[in-house]
Write a protein that holds these residues in place. Structure first.
Motif, PDB file in Angstrom:
ATOM      1  N   THR A  65       0.809  -1.091   0.043  1.00  0.00           N
ATOM      2  CA  THR A  65       0.027   0.002  -0.181  1.00  0.00           C
ATOM      3  C   THR A  65       0.906   1.275   0.023  1.00  0.00           C
ATOM      4  OG1 THR A  65      -0.063   0.190   2.409  1.00  0.00           O
ATOM      5  CG2 THR A  65      -1.693  -1.050   1.438  1.00  0.00           C
ATOM      6  N   PHE A  66       0.304   2.273  -0.509  1.00  0.00           N
ATOM      7  CA  PHE A  66       1.037   3.733  -0.385  1.00  0.00           C
ATOM      8  C   PHE A  66      -0.022   4.615  -0.120  1.00  0.00           C
ATOM      9  CE2 PHE A  66       2.710   7.651  -2.480  1.00  0.00           C
ATOM     10  CZ  PHE A  66       3.664   7.599  -1.774  1.00  0.00           C
ATOM     11  N   ASN A  67       0.340   5.278   1.265  1.00  0.00           N
ATOM     12  CA  ASN A  67      -0.646   6.147   1.886  1.00  0.00           C
ATOM     13  C   ASN A  67      -1.922   5.400   2.303  1.00  0.00           C
ATOM     14  OD1 ASN A  67       1.418   8.082   2.103  1.00  0.00           O
ATOM     15  ND2 ASN A  67       1.075   8.985   0.100  1.00  0.00           N
ATOM     16  N   GLY A  68      -2.053   4.168   2.350  1.00  0.00           N
ATOM     17  CA  GLY A  68      -3.055   3.495   2.534  1.00  0.00           C
ATOM     18  C   GLY A  68      -3.867   2.936   1.467  1.00  0.00           C
ATOM     19  N   SER A  69      -3.430   3.309   0.497  1.00  0.00           N
ATOM     20  CA  SER A  69      -4.415   2.725  -0.510  1.00  0.00           C
ATOM     21  C   SER A  69      -3.391   1.708  -1.344  1.00  0.00           C
ATOM     22  CB  SER A  69      -4.506   3.522  -1.839  1.00  0.00           C
ATOM     23  OG  SER A  69      -5.174   4.935  -1.190  1.00  0.00           O
ATOM     24  N   PRO A  70      -4.257   0.632  -2.030  1.00  0.00           N
ATOM     25  CA  PRO A  70      -3.497  -0.442  -2.542  1.00  0.00           C
ATOM     26  C   PRO A  70      -2.609   0.357  -3.610  1.00  0.00           C
ATOM     27  CG  PRO A  70      -5.504  -0.794  -2.421  1.00  0.00           C
ATOM     28  CD  PRO A  70      -5.582   0.473  -1.977  1.00  0.00           C
ATOM     29  N   ALA A  71      -1.269  -0.492  -3.904  1.00  0.00           N
ATOM     30  CA  ALA A  71      -0.501   0.170  -4.635  1.00  0.00           C
ATOM     31  C   ALA A  71      -0.051  -0.839  -5.664  1.00  0.00           C
ATOM     32  CB  ALA A  71       0.998   0.455  -3.936  1.00  0.00           C
ATOM     33  N   PRO A  72       0.595  -0.555  -6.685  1.00  0.00           N
ATOM     34  CA  PRO A  72       1.160  -1.498  -7.850  1.00  0.00           C
ATOM     35  C   PRO A  72       1.862  -2.670  -7.203  1.00  0.00           C
ATOM     36  CG  PRO A  72       1.624   0.513  -8.640  1.00  0.00           C
ATOM     37  CD  PRO A  72       1.102   0.744  -7.081  1.00  0.00           C
ATOM     38  N   ALA A  73       1.510  -3.997  -7.781  1.00  0.00           N
ATOM     39  CA  ALA A  73       2.388  -5.074  -7.411  1.00  0.00           C
ATOM     40  C   ALA A  73       3.587  -5.020  -7.724  1.00  0.00           C
ATOM     41  CB  ALA A  73       1.390  -6.372  -7.910  1.00  0.00           C
ATOM     42  N   LEU A  74       4.520  -5.647  -6.854  1.00  0.00           N
ATOM     43  CA  LEU A  74       6.053  -5.352  -7.097  1.00  0.00           C
ATOM     44  C   LEU A  74       6.632  -6.892  -7.295  1.00  0.00           C
ATOM     45  CD1 LEU A  74       6.679  -2.823  -4.579  1.00  0.00           C
ATOM     46  CD2 LEU A  74       6.460  -2.472  -7.211  1.00  0.00           C
ATOM     47  N   PRO A  75       6.321  -7.663  -8.442  1.00  0.00           N
ATOM     48  CA  PRO A  75       7.100  -9.057  -8.478  1.00  0.00           C
ATOM     49  C   PRO A  75       8.414  -9.321  -8.588  1.00  0.00           C
ATOM     50  CG  PRO A  75       5.786  -8.483 -10.502  1.00  0.00           C
ATOM     51  CD  PRO A  75       5.434  -7.175  -9.465  1.00  0.00           C
ATOM     52  N   LEU A  76       9.074  -8.120  -8.842  1.00  0.00           N
ATOM     53  CA  LEU A  76      10.512  -8.110  -9.193  1.00  0.00           C
ATOM     54  C   LEU A  76      11.477  -7.738  -8.060  1.00  0.00           C
ATOM     55  CD1 LEU A  76      10.544  -7.145 -13.017  1.00  0.00           C
ATOM     56  CD2 LEU A  76      10.335  -9.469 -12.155  1.00  0.00           C
ATOM     57  N   ILE A  77      11.971  -8.462  -7.701  1.00  0.00           N
ATOM     58  CA  ILE A  77      12.705  -7.971  -6.267  1.00  0.00           C
ATOM     59  C   ILE A  77      14.155  -8.268  -6.638  1.00  0.00           C
ATOM     60  CG2 ILE A  77      10.846  -7.933  -4.668  1.00  0.00           C
ATOM     61  CD1 ILE A  77      12.180 -10.433  -3.425  1.00  0.00           C
ATOM     62  N   GLY A  78      15.052  -7.494  -5.904  1.00  0.00           N
ATOM     63  CA  GLY A  78      16.674  -7.899  -6.234  1.00  0.00           C
ATOM     64  C   GLY A  78      17.545  -6.893  -5.360  1.00  0.00           C
ATOM     65  N   SER A  79      18.787  -7.030  -5.686  1.00  0.00           N
ATOM     66  CA  SER A  79      19.797  -5.808  -4.879  1.00  0.00           C
ATOM     67  C   SER A  79      19.755  -4.579  -5.865  1.00  0.00           C
ATOM     68  CB  SER A  79      21.228  -6.613  -4.802  1.00  0.00           C
ATOM     69  OG  SER A  79      22.298  -5.762  -5.049  1.00  0.00           O
ATOM     70  N   LEU A 131      20.295   5.560   0.721  1.00  0.00           N
ATOM     71  CA  LEU A 131      19.181   6.302  -0.103  1.00  0.00           C
ATOM     72  C   LEU A 131      17.736   5.445  -0.071  1.00  0.00           C
ATOM     73  CD1 LEU A 131      20.772   7.922  -3.311  1.00  0.00           C
ATOM     74  CD2 LEU A 131      20.307   8.877  -0.942  1.00  0.00           C
ATOM     75  N   PHE A 132      16.594   6.167  -0.103  1.00  0.00           N
ATOM     76  CA  PHE A 132      15.534   5.620  -0.377  1.00  0.00           C
ATOM     77  C   PHE A 132      15.292   6.048  -1.659  1.00  0.00           C
ATOM     78  CE2 PHE A 132      10.874   6.268  -0.689  1.00  0.00           C
ATOM     79  CZ  PHE A 132      10.438   5.009  -0.920  1.00  0.00           C
ATOM     80  N   VAL A 133      14.923   5.353  -2.649  1.00  0.00           N
ATOM     81  CA  VAL A 133      14.502   5.586  -4.005  1.00  0.00           C
ATOM     82  C   VAL A 133      13.354   5.164  -4.563  1.00  0.00           C
ATOM     83  CG1 VAL A 133      15.667   5.647  -6.340  1.00  0.00           C
ATOM     84  CG2 VAL A 133      17.192   5.626  -4.681  1.00  0.00           C
ATOM     85  N   PRO A 134      12.254   6.004  -4.641  1.00  0.00           N
ATOM     86  CA  PRO A 134      10.841   5.587  -5.126  1.00  0.00           C
ATOM     87  C   PRO A 134      10.683   6.097  -6.607  1.00  0.00           C
ATOM     88  CG  PRO A 134      10.602   7.856  -4.465  1.00  0.00           C
ATOM     89  CD  PRO A 134      12.060   7.266  -4.113  1.00  0.00           C
ATOM     90  N   ALA A 135       9.724   5.351  -7.180  1.00  0.00           N
ATOM     91  CA  ALA A 135       9.453   5.578  -8.602  1.00  0.00           C
ATOM     92  C   ALA A 135       7.930   5.346  -8.857  1.00  0.00           C
ATOM     93  CB  ALA A 135      10.200   5.128  -9.615  1.00  0.00           C
ATOM     94  N   GLY A 136       7.236   6.088  -9.757  1.00  0.00           N
ATOM     95  CA  GLY A 136       6.022   5.738 -10.229  1.00  0.00           C
ATOM     96  C   GLY A 136       4.976   5.872  -9.192  1.00  0.00           C
ATOM     97  N   GLY A 137       4.202   4.881  -8.776  1.00  0.00           N
ATOM     98  CA  GLY A 137       3.239   4.999  -7.740  1.00  0.00           C
ATOM     99  C   GLY A 137       3.771   5.006  -6.529  1.00  0.00           C
ATOM    100  N   TYR A 138       4.863   5.129  -6.084  1.00  0.00           N
ATOM    101  CA  TYR A 138       5.648   5.249  -4.770  1.00  0.00           C
ATOM    102  C   TYR A 138       6.189   6.518  -4.224  1.00  0.00           C
ATOM    103  CZ  TYR A 138       4.242   0.234  -4.961  1.00  0.00           C
ATOM    104  OH  TYR A 138       3.798  -0.814  -4.879  1.00  0.00           O
TER     105      TYR A 138
END
Length: 186
Positions: A65-79, A131-138
């Motif tokens: 979630t982002f600010n309490g609302s459902p946020a885009p799914a994030l199926p790809l994770i990595g370093s 650093l915290f680095v967001p993009a798009g819906g975050y």
């Protein structure tokens, strides 16, 4: 006590001690949250808590979630660091979070180009601070990581026994059967 029996009990005791005292990683689910200048991200993280009882090797992230609302799914994770070095929208390497907020190297993306993502880039690559680095819906503005805005806590008990735990239990059972067999012989 006969020598065979004494040896059998010594081996059994050593096996139990080794299985009990050996540090093992444990698979678990964690509650994650981070508050940036753009808002708060929360999610469920599945991963393996390492023997240091702090580092988590992340295997998936869900219920974001982002600010309490459902946020885009994030199926790809990595370093984050490995993904930058690989270039071209490649998400690669071991995603790492920690319970205390130290040693973070994590990126989670909606697709390979990472138009909607967030991550933590460790200090020393391009910047002297984490650093915290967001993009798009975050959010869209990278900023220094603030440890007091970060939380990763266990959501419950371990979900799956690790192979070392299973092997330890099988060893104890095997020694028990060996001792039982020797007792019947003697």
């Amino acid at each position: 006590m006969p020598l065979k029996s004494s040896l059998c009990y010594s081996v059994a005791l050593a096996t139990v001690a080794t299985a009990t005292l050996a540090p093992v990683a444990s698979a678990a689910t964690f509650n994650f949250s981070y508050t940036s200048s753009a808002g708060t991200i929360t999610a469920t993280v599945d991963g393996t808590l390492q023997p240091d009882n702090n580092t988590v090797f992340v295997s998936s992230i869900s219920n974001t979630t982002f600010n309490g609302s459902p946020a885009p799914a994030l199926p790809l994770i990595g370093s984050y660091l490995n993904s930058i070095l690989a270039g071209g929208g490649v998400v690669t390497g071991q995603a790492v979070l920690s319970l205390d907020g130290s040693g973070l190297d994590f990126i989670a993306c909606a697709t390979t180009a990472c138009p909607s993502s967030f991550g933590f880039l460790p200090a020393g690559f391009l910047f002297p601070v984490d650093l915290f680095v967001p993009a798009g819906g975050y959010g869209s503005v990278g900023e220094p990581f603030v440890i007091t805005n970060y939380s990763l806590t266990p959501a419950g008990t371990p979900t799956v026994p690790e192979p070392a735990t299973v092997l330890g239990l099988l060893s104890v059972a095997g020694v028990g059967l060996l001792c039982k067999g020797r007792k019947l012989e003697g």
